[in-house]
Design an enzyme around this catalytic site. Sequence first.
Site, PDB file in Angstrom:
ATOM      1  N   LYS A  84     -26.051  60.300  15.691  1.00  0.00           N
ATOM      2  CA  LYS A  84     -26.510  61.671  15.916  1.00  0.00           C
ATOM      3  C   LYS A  84     -25.752  62.262  17.102  1.00  0.00           C
ATOM      4  O   LYS A  84     -25.772  61.708  18.205  1.00  0.00           O
ATOM      5  CB  LYS A  84     -27.999  61.660  16.252  1.00  0.00           C
ATOM      6  CG  LYS A  84     -28.909  61.910  15.079  1.00  0.00           C
ATOM      7  CD  LYS A  84     -30.325  61.979  15.591  1.00  0.00           C
ATOM      8  CE  LYS A  84     -31.261  62.564  14.599  1.00  0.00           C
ATOM      9  NZ  LYS A  84     -32.634  62.593  15.138  1.00  0.00           N
TER      10      LYS A  84
HETATM   11  C1  E4P Z   1     -34.784  64.759  13.668  1.00  0.00           C
HETATM   12  O1  E4P Z   1     -33.912  63.961  13.356  1.00  0.00           O
HETATM   13  C2  E4P Z   1     -35.569  64.692  14.902  1.00  0.00           C
HETATM   14  O2  E4P Z   1     -35.733  63.348  15.265  1.00  0.00           O
HETATM   15  C3  E4P Z   1     -36.975  65.240  14.737  1.00  0.00           C
HETATM   16  O3  E4P Z   1     -37.193  65.744  13.451  1.00  0.00           O
HETATM   17  C4  E4P Z   1     -37.427  66.105  15.853  1.00  0.00           C
HETATM   18  O4  E4P Z   1     -38.727  66.550  15.564  1.00  0.00           O
HETATM   19  P1  E4P Z   1     -39.656  67.232  16.651  1.00  0.00           P
HETATM   20  O5  E4P Z   1     -39.240  68.644  16.838  1.00  0.00           O
HETATM   21  O6  E4P Z   1     -41.038  67.135  16.076  1.00  0.00           O
HETATM   22  O7  E4P Z   1     -39.509  66.436  17.933  1.00  0.00           O
END
Ligand code: E4P
Length: 216
Positions: A84
């Site tokens: 990521k």
């Molecule tokens: C995506 O890959 C992220 O890990 C995640 O969906 C973030 O979600 P949040 O906004 O609930 O922290």
Amino acid sequence: MRIFLDTANVDQIRQGVKLGIVSGVTTNPSLISKEGLADYKAVVKAICKIVPGPVSAEVVVEGVEPMIEQARDIATWASNVVIKIPATTDGLEVISVLSKEDIKINMTLCFSLNQALLGALAGATYVSSFVGRLDDIGHDGMELVRDIVDVFEYYQLTTEVIAASIRHPEHCVVAAKAGAHIATVPYKVLMQMIQHPLTDAGVTRFLADWQRVSQK
Ligand code: E4P
């Protein structure tokens, strides 16, 4: 639409995988720290062993060179690991370099169509559109998912769209209708997706009726 689990909790991942419908996992530094997990490498390797598909692990450094170096290292941890990289200027450069090395990238923290388009052009395998966080500031997060899907389709870009930051089952319904390739969902939402009170009532009624006839 495929389902990924958005968690670093190994028990939840095991449970989800057991259901046979989880085809990947996304983690982020907040999810890892929520589990109190200090050994990043060990955790990611453990998750990669459980999951029969891509597992996203985020870089936790800043700057082009440090991100490239860390991403290259993480990419050696498992064959199904995806890195990521945030949707920043530095991130874009990093994605362009790593995608040429066949390292799979999930462009994360994507909040605009322009970011998604640039991520795709740089060679990201996935872009993660953060629905809930956009909703939180009064935007329509799912509108962005719809736009990214449409534009990628129009230009035949092969980057897959992940509907991320999913907060409730209705998000999954709308993401599916929008044509998202993947929704990455917290374990709680996955459980909510399968539940329906009429199904429970129906099962209870069917079993009760069956009992009556089978005891005759
Ligand atoms: C995506 O890959 C992220 O890990 C995640 O969906 C973030 O979600 P949040 O906004 O609930 O922290």
